[in-house]
Design an enzyme around this catalytic site. Structure first.
Site, mmCIF file in Angstrom:
data_model
loop_
_atom_site.group_PDB
_atom_site.id
_atom_site.type_symbol
_atom_site.label_atom_id
_atom_site.label_comp_id
_atom_site.label_asym_id
_atom_site.label_seq_id
_atom_site.Cartn_x
_atom_site.Cartn_y
_atom_site.Cartn_z
ATOM 1 N N GLU A 1 56.244 -26.673 -22.700
ATOM 2 C CA GLU A 1 55.357 -27.356 -21.767
ATOM 3 C C GLU A 1 55.445 -26.658 -20.411
ATOM 4 O OE1 GLU A 1 55.507 -31.615 -21.540
ATOM 5 O OE2 GLU A 1 56.005 -31.807 -23.676
ATOM 6 N N GLN B 1 59.600 -28.015 -20.132
ATOM 7 C CA GLN B 1 60.538 -28.155 -21.233
ATOM 8 C C GLN B 1 60.215 -27.116 -22.295
ATOM 9 O OE1 GLN B 1 60.133 -31.366 -24.266
ATOM 10 N NE2 GLN B 1 58.822 -32.369 -22.755
ATOM 11 N N ARG C 1 61.197 -26.390 -26.633
ATOM 12 C CA ARG C 1 61.884 -26.822 -27.849
ATOM 13 C C ARG C 1 61.560 -25.837 -28.965
ATOM 14 N NH1 ARG C 1 57.596 -30.599 -27.462
ATOM 15 N NH2 ARG C 1 58.978 -32.172 -26.578
ATOM 16 N N HIS D 1 51.499 -19.671 -67.788
ATOM 17 C CA HIS D 1 51.839 -20.562 -68.900
ATOM 18 C C HIS D 1 50.834 -21.677 -69.132
ATOM 19 C CE1 HIS D 1 53.576 -24.410 -70.254
ATOM 20 N NE2 HIS D 1 54.004 -23.668 -71.239
#
Length: 885
Positions: free
Chosen positions: A295, A307, A309, A840
């Site tokens: 941010e 911030q 993260r 398969h």
């Protein structure tokens, strides 16, 4: 140092238990010199001492522990009760004084943003983004204390409670810090991802920007301008119509302001500002060592970081050793097993691949681990050969249509075309080596009698497995692991040599029948019938054998009741004590003797086998008893064989009516005969491989049992968390770091939650090519692999051991491997998320004559269990007939 307040300059990553993920990251960035506004954290000690003042919290937390994530009403009521209680508690004076002191030191004349920071937040494995509350433009001591109290209470919002429950976090183990940060009043703010959050590309920085405070973007009430930056330049710029901005009020708090005039469509950032922001994002990413969600805001042309993260939603990038772009394809999607694999399973598969090794006993670098799955880099190397580039997408259609389309997409990209990769040429020596096999295939098609090929393969498998069993039992300890490595290195080569002239013959003749039918008749109407019930397919024989077991069981009600509650550890012993149990015991023993080494996800050596967990077969047996008449599975197989003969007859009759019909019919008759005599061999290679994997697993567990007896391993199964090389080292040294096993178990749990992509580049970009089918509005597109149409009830089955089907249901599954074959006699149609023409599920569906669509992304989520659906296996799509199940 105050136990209740820490300023940013006192914080780094080691203080995460005290200040939570958000607070620790802000402290790290502040210390590293990034432009972070000043502030402090109210520590988790303050929160713990705050709730310790309550006499009710223990009881309330006990009640929370009993709730499941899907109990939303109960969570809502109890969450509100907890929040109301916390807002009613008086903040102890020592905590209040510490907060006021921290506020005064940071600047009591300033406005603040007050944010929650949980100890399980902003971690590499769980972001907890948006789970707690944020309060902006907080002014004065009273507003600050009230905002802190509200943040503490927000640890128990409904979304926070559900998130913790879903991600395995104990409500008592997550504590809350509160970040108090000086407000910046920006002209522009937003969010920056240092990897493209949509495609996963790690080279792209993606920036969302808008006017005013970033809360408008975070809360989703405004459209953002999008800027994407790669290699220092803007590669995408998308200006939104911005209707609203959030600005601070002078007296505190915020207001929504309606934007007017040209401001709504004015770019919020200049190109230079976007590039400068991206550069700072890269610096922050480098500091933390992983892609970041940041941010930011811009005030007076100055960047501030509010911030950062980790981005926890990105799929891990397979490792490379150069700076060139690579394309990785999922090995699990090819093998119909997309689930996470334990380290021993990965080691065995990488040792099993004989190419790309520095030594015969080593592990191939053509298979690399990412997110607990294996990815192949072989396609990148094959694309260096101009002769192969045009043909590879067509070849890949046999494995998975979306693989094919992803490779086409990759080759069309500018970064691939301008990569300066070498143009290699196929060596004549390789062509010369392949010539005898190619000649043998031609002879098989033209004139050879191929009726003995399957019997020959069966004899080879029996003899070779016996030899390998003897080799592994002759030795023990490290030497046994060496023999395992030697055996694994030779199995694939040995298998390819045995089937090289037969399996390609079966596949080529199938394509010739299809192409010539379309050319000479204008359709492939008889193709589906021709493929039914060919002889010798070991997987089909396994399904029929399980049907025989079900027929033995159906006459004994006590055995049926026993199976519904049987225990894996004592399955056969307890069966003997049940009325009728001794009568059906030989049928079970015969089945386990031949097929007990099979199971779901069987390419992972560490996965349980039917011999070890026989209850996995119970749903298929009970469904067979309920949905199929006695002996009907055998009669259906014979009927399929008869239908194949009739379909071939119809096809030949139609050809005889065409010009040169006698000649065309003669060619087609030969192709049909060759195809049907050899297509049954398609499942033998995997059958042989799994038999050898079973031997290897048994002897490794024998060694592990001794290590457990000596106290080196806690449990024998702990050996599954080690590679073959590591097992050999433990056997030699008689020492083991158990922390290694603990960390790998934790990684496994994280990887289980990931959804593996089919195709991913070395830049981390997930290539999601769309299926090629033209579908009606609202239909779901996949790849057509078994012709015909079917309508019925969707039976969405995620795990074979949970399968419950009735005759006529349409099986919808993530994938099907040989272990799923017992369900095919019940199914009216098949839909899977992965697969191709020759995988398969497709082969077996054609043998049973049921329509099938594969490669339908997220089929098990888009189709709900019980819905009525229509499967068009000719054109490759699924229609949902009833929206409500």
């Amino acid at each position: 140092m105050n136990p209740y307040v820490l300023h940013f300059n006192e914080i780094d990553s080691t203080r995460l238990p005290d200040v939570g993920g958000k607070g620790a990251n802000l402290g790290e960035m502040s210390k590293a010199g990034f432009p972070v506004p000043r502030g402090f954290c109210v520590t988790t000690s303050a929160y713990r001492d705050f709730i310790a003042a309550s006499h009710e919290m223990d009881e309330l937390l006990d009640l929370l522990d009993r709730l499941q994530p899907d109990q939303l009403d109960e969570i809502s009521k109890l969450g509100q009760r907890v929040r109301d209680h916390l807002l009613s508690i008086t903040i102890p004076e020592t905590i209040k004084s510490a907060i006021i002191e921290g506020w005064q030191k940071s600047g009591e004349d300033r406005e603040y943003a007050v944010r929650s920071s949980a100890t399980a937040e902003d971690l590499p494995t769980a972001s907890f983004a948006g789970q707690q509350e944020t309060y902006l433009n907080v002014k004065g001591a009273d507003q600050l204390l009230q905002a802190v109290r509200k943040c503490w209470a927000s640890l128990f919002t409904d979304r926070s409670i559900v998130y913790r429950a879903q991600n395995g976090f104990d409500h008592r183990s997550v504590f809350l810090s509160v970040v108090v940060q000086q407000m910046v009043f920006p002209e522009v703010s937003g969010i920056m991802f240092t990897a493209d959050p949509v495609t996963g590309n790690r080279r792209i920085v993606s920036i969302d920007a808008s006017f005013g405070l970033g809360e408008a973007l975070v809360s989703g009430i405004v459209s953002a301008d999008l800027y994407q930056v790669k290699a220092g330049g803007i590669i995408k710029k998308q200006i939104a119509k911005k209707e609203i901005a959030i600005y601070a009020r002078p007296e505190g708090g915020t207001d929504k302001v309606k934007l007017t005039g040209d401001q709504r469509t004015t770019p919020s950032l200049s190109n230079e500002q976007a590039v400068r922001l991206a550069g700072m994002g890269r610096s922050i990413e480098e500091h933390f060592g992983s892609p970041q969600d940041i941010e930011w805001c811009l005030a007076d042309s100055e960047i501030f970081i509010l911030q950062s993260r980790p981005i926890t939603t990105l799929y891990p990038v397979p490792p490379v050793t150069d700076d060139k772009i690579h394309l990785f394809l999922s090995f699990g999607h090819v093998q119909m097993m997309t689930e996470v694999i334990k380290p021993l399973g990965i080691s065995v598969l990488r040792t099993f691949l004989p190419l790309g090794k520095s030594s015969p006993l080593g592990e191939s670098d053509l298979l690399v681990e990412a997110g607990g799955r294996l990815y192949s880099d072989a396609i990148t190397r094959l694309l260096e050969y101009p002769q192969l580039r045009k043909r590879l997408p067509e070849i890949l259609l046999n494995l998975d249509e979306l693989f094919s389309r992803a490779v086409r997409d990759f080759m069309d990209r500018e970064e691939f075309r301008t990569a300066g990769r070498p143009n290699r040429r196929i060596k004549f020596s390789l062509v010369r080596k392949a010539f005898p096999t190619a000649l043998a295939i031609l002879k098989n098609i033209l004139y050879r009698e191929n009726d003995q090929a399957i019997d020959m393969m069966n004899r080879f498998i029996t003899e070779k497995v016996g030899e390998n069993r003897k080799l592994l039992q002759e030795v023990s300890g490290p030497e046994r692991i060496t023999r395992i490595q030697e055996m694994l290195n030779s199995i694939l080569t040995m298998t390819i040599v045995k089937v090289a002239q037969y399996l390609p013959t079966a596949l080529i003749t199938y394509k010739l029948i299809e192409n010539l039918s379309r050319k000479w008749l204008g359709d492939t109407a008889e193709l589906g019938g021709i493929s039914k019930s060919p002889p010798g397919n070991v997987t089909t024989e396994m399904g029929l054998a399980l049907g025989d077991v079900a027929d033995e069981v159906r006459n004994h009600p006590a055995v049926i009741e026993y199976l519904e509650h049987a225990n894996d550890e004592t399955f056969l012993e307890d069966l003997k004590t049940v009325p009728g149990g001794k009568d059906v015991l030989p049928a079970f023993l015969n089945f386990f003797n031949r097929y007990g080494m099979r199971g779901t996800g069987e390419i992972d050596l560490t996965r349980p086998r039917w011999r070890e967990v026989p209850t996995q077969l119970v749903p298929a047996i009970l469904s067979h008893i309920k949905g199929v008449r006695p002996g009907q599975h055998r009669l259906d197989f014979l009927a399929g064989k008869k239908e194949a003969e009739l379909a071939a007859g119809r096809l030949l009759d139609r050809l005889r009516e065409k010009p040169l019909g006698f000649f065309k019919a003669r060619i087609m008759r030969r192709l049909i005969k060759v195809h049907r005599s050899l297509i049954g061999i398609r499942e033998h290679p995997k059958y042989f491989i799994i038999l050898n994997f079973d031997l290897i697993k048994q002897v490794i567990l024998q060694e592990a049992a001794e290590l457990a007896m000596d106290g080196i391993l806690k449990h024998p199964e702990d050996v599954f968390w080690l590679s073959l090389r590591e097992i050999k080292e433990v056997l030699e040294s008689r020492r083991l770091d158990r922390d290694l096993i603990t960390s790998r178990k934790e990684k496994f749990q994280r990887d289980e939650k990931l959804t593996p992509p089919r195709a991913i580049t070395s830049e981390g970009e997930i290539i999601t090519a769309k299926p090629g089918a033209h579908v009606p509005p609202g239909a779901l597109a996949g790849s057509p692999v078994s012709a015909g149409k079917a309508e019925g009830r969707a039976r969405v089955i995620l795990k074979l051991e949970e399968a419950k089907m009735d005759k006529g249901d349409i099986l919808v599954a993530p994938y099907t491997d040989p272990a799923w074959t017992p369900l095919f006699p019940l199914a009216a149609g098949l839909v899977t998320e992965v697969g191709g023409l020759m995988t398969h599920g497709a082969v077996v569906a054609r043998e049973y004559g049921i329509p099938a669509v594969v490669g339908l992304d997220n089929a098990t989520r888009k189709i709900r269990d019980g819905q009525k659906i229509r499967v068009d296996g000719t054109q490759g799509f699924v229609e949902i007939m009833e929206q409500d199940a």
